[in-house]
Design an enzyme around this catalytic site. Structure first.
Site, PDB file in Angstrom:
ATOM      1  N   LEU A 193     -15.829 -34.029 -25.730  1.00 35.06           N
ATOM      2  CA  LEU A 193     -16.558 -33.805 -24.480  1.00 35.06           C
ATOM      3  C   LEU A 193     -16.163 -34.826 -23.415  1.00 35.06           C
ATOM      4  O   LEU A 193     -16.113 -34.503 -22.218  1.00 35.06           O
ATOM      5  CB  LEU A 193     -18.064 -33.861 -24.732  1.00 35.06           C
ATOM      6  CG  LEU A 193     -18.917 -33.592 -23.484  1.00 35.06           C
ATOM      7  CD1 LEU A 193     -18.753 -32.144 -23.032  1.00 35.06           C
ATOM      8  CD2 LEU A 193     -20.379 -33.912 -23.737  1.00 35.06           C
ATOM      9  N   TYR A 194     -15.896 -36.061 -23.827  1.00 36.88           N
ATOM     10  CA  TYR A 194     -15.448 -37.068 -22.861  1.00 36.88           C
ATOM     11  C   TYR A 194     -14.261 -36.550 -22.052  1.00 36.88           C
ATOM     12  O   TYR A 194     -14.244 -36.607 -20.821  1.00 36.88           O
ATOM     13  CB  TYR A 194     -15.072 -38.356 -23.592  1.00 36.88           C
ATOM     14  CG  TYR A 194     -14.323 -39.360 -22.745  1.00 36.88           C
ATOM     15  CD1 TYR A 194     -14.901 -39.920 -21.613  1.00 36.88           C
ATOM     16  CD2 TYR A 194     -13.028 -39.743 -23.094  1.00 36.88           C
ATOM     17  CE1 TYR A 194     -14.214 -40.838 -20.838  1.00 36.88           C
ATOM     18  CE2 TYR A 194     -12.334 -40.675 -22.331  1.00 36.88           C
ATOM     19  CZ  TYR A 194     -12.927 -41.215 -21.204  1.00 36.88           C
ATOM     20  OH  TYR A 194     -12.235 -42.121 -20.427  1.00 36.88           O
ATOM     21  N   ALA A 195     -13.265 -36.016 -22.742  1.00 43.35           N
ATOM     22  CA  ALA A 195     -12.088 -35.480 -22.057  1.00 43.35           C
ATOM     23  C   ALA A 195     -12.458 -34.295 -21.179  1.00 43.35           C
ATOM     24  O   ALA A 195     -11.929 -34.140 -20.069  1.00 43.35           O
ATOM     25  CB  ALA A 195     -11.035 -35.077 -23.085  1.00 43.35           C
ATOM     26  N   THR A 250     -15.264 -33.784 -19.609  1.00 46.09           N
ATOM     27  CA  THR A 250     -15.910 -34.236 -18.374  1.00 46.09           C
ATOM     28  C   THR A 250     -14.894 -34.805 -17.397  1.00 46.09           C
ATOM     29  O   THR A 250     -15.030 -34.660 -16.172  1.00 46.09           O
ATOM     30  CB  THR A 250     -17.001 -35.283 -18.655  1.00 46.09           C
ATOM     31  OG1 THR A 250     -16.428 -36.465 -19.242  1.00 46.09           O
ATOM     32  CG2 THR A 250     -18.083 -34.739 -19.559  1.00 46.09           C
ATOM     33  N   LYS A 251     -13.848 -35.452 -17.911  1.00 49.37           N
ATOM     34  CA  LYS A 251     -12.825 -36.003 -17.022  1.00 49.37           C
ATOM     35  C   LYS A 251     -11.957 -34.896 -16.417  1.00 49.37           C
ATOM     36  O   LYS A 251     -11.555 -34.976 -15.257  1.00 49.37           O
ATOM     37  CB  LYS A 251     -11.962 -37.010 -17.786  1.00 49.37           C
ATOM     38  CG  LYS A 251     -12.686 -38.314 -18.085  1.00 49.37           C
ATOM     39  CD  LYS A 251     -13.082 -39.008 -16.791  1.00 49.37           C
ATOM     40  CE  LYS A 251     -13.529 -40.427 -17.003  1.00 49.37           C
ATOM     41  NZ  LYS A 251     -13.771 -41.133 -15.726  1.00 49.37           N
TER      42      LYS A 251
END
Length: 337
Positions: A151-153, A155-156
């Protein structure tokens, strides 16, 4: 210039702020000082910035719409460097909501502030993690990145899409920088180099994932910070040759650019550990483990577009960068080797 640096108490934001102040810019540093890692480390970074009369700190959470609107309405920023984010691939698996609050909602508030208050250029942090399931090396900004593994990726990647929409709708110049494994003094305690050093000095084993078969484009923080500032000084422009029949993901008809910012020299993780062992004068006991969920085996940046655009020239080998980190670490923690 008067520049807003979000995440100014963070690892990269702190160093960017230092370099901006050194060259004579006025910096407003924003940070919410959350407790994702030791707040005292963030305060120690700020303590090195605050003596400058050209630096002002604002404790604001980017998810606080009214506070961000108020800051933009009264400050009059020429440029914005947006580095504040909830970082970390693995933590995004444990606490996904914080990534939406910080990385998506917070970035929207920054974009709105830039739009309504005539900011000349927005530079923002993306990540090499957006390459996700891509396996073609080196990673290029001209590749499609629609298969994030965490999910981090995601969001970016969303930040890049949001920036493009504002560049297109409002002619706001935006530049996104995909960072590759940044390390160095004043780094985050959740990062591998910090964890390795702490455990080796304590005589404890270090966790080495993917059985040590990782390669990473380790990039020294000063090289990153100089690249961020050079990107800010080179305002994004439209690509007149952009063609929707063969679209280049890194450019647009709008004033929008995406760049990789890495060392362009991937290093074997085992060599990275060996250099650290040499600097510490101690051997590590290695706990070899499988690949972590959401992680990728290798990263390798094709940074040629950034070299061509701003003259970006990373120059710090890992042998030098790790030695500087160890020197800082033992001084900061009052350790005698």
């Amino acid at each position: 210039m008067k520049i807003l640096v979000t995440g100014a108490a963070g690892f990269i934001g702190f160093r960017v702020s230092q370099l901006l102040l050194a060259r004579g810019d006025e910096v407003v540093g924003l940070d919410n000082l959350n407790d994702y890692y030791d707040v005292n480390l963030k305060k120690a970074r700020l303590a090195l910035l605050e003596p400058s009369s050209a630096f002002a700190f604002r404790k604001i959470d980017l998810a606080d719409r009214a506070a961000v609107e108020g800051l933009f309405a009264t400050a009059g920023f020429d440029r914005v460097i947006h580095l504040a984010a909830q970082a970390g691939v693995r933590y995004s698996i444990e606490n996904p909501h914080s990534y939406v609050d910080s990385n998506i909602v917070g970035t929207l508030h920054v974009l709105e502030g830039c739009r309504h208050h005539d900011v000349g250029h927005l530079v923002y942090a993306s990540t090499s993690s957006v390459y996700g399931a891509n396996t073609h090396m080196p990673f290029s900004v001209h590749q499609n990145v629609d298969h994030p593994l965490a999910l981090y990726a995601a969001t970016k990647k969303a930040n890049e899409l949001m920036a493009h929409s504002y560049s297109s709708l409002y002619d706001l110049p935006t530049t996104g920088l995909r960072f590759f494994t940044v390390y160095g003094p004043w780094g985050r305690p959740d990062m591998a180099l910090f964890l390795f050093t702490k455990n080796i000095l304590a005589g404890q084993p270090i966790d080495v994932f993917n059985y040590g078969k990782h390669r990473r484009d380790f990039t020294y923080v000063d090289d990153i910070a100089r690249g961020v500032i050079a990107s800010m000084d080179t305002t994004a422009t439209p690509n007149p040759d952009w063609n929707s029949d063969d679209p280049d993901p890194a450019t647009s008809r709008a004033p929008y650019r995406i760049y990789n910012i890495g060392n362009n020299r991937p290093v074997e993780l085992m060599h990275y550990i060996e250099v650290l062992e040499d600097c510490l004068g101690r051997k590590a006991e290695k706990n070899l483990l499988p690949l972590q969920p959401g992680d990728v085996p290798d990263t390798y940046a094709d940074s040629q577009s950034l070299v061509d655009a701003v003259g970006y020239t990373p120059s710090t080998p890992v042998e030098e960068g790790i030695a500087k980190f160890v020197e800082w670490y033992v001084d900061y923690h009052h350790i005698r080797l």
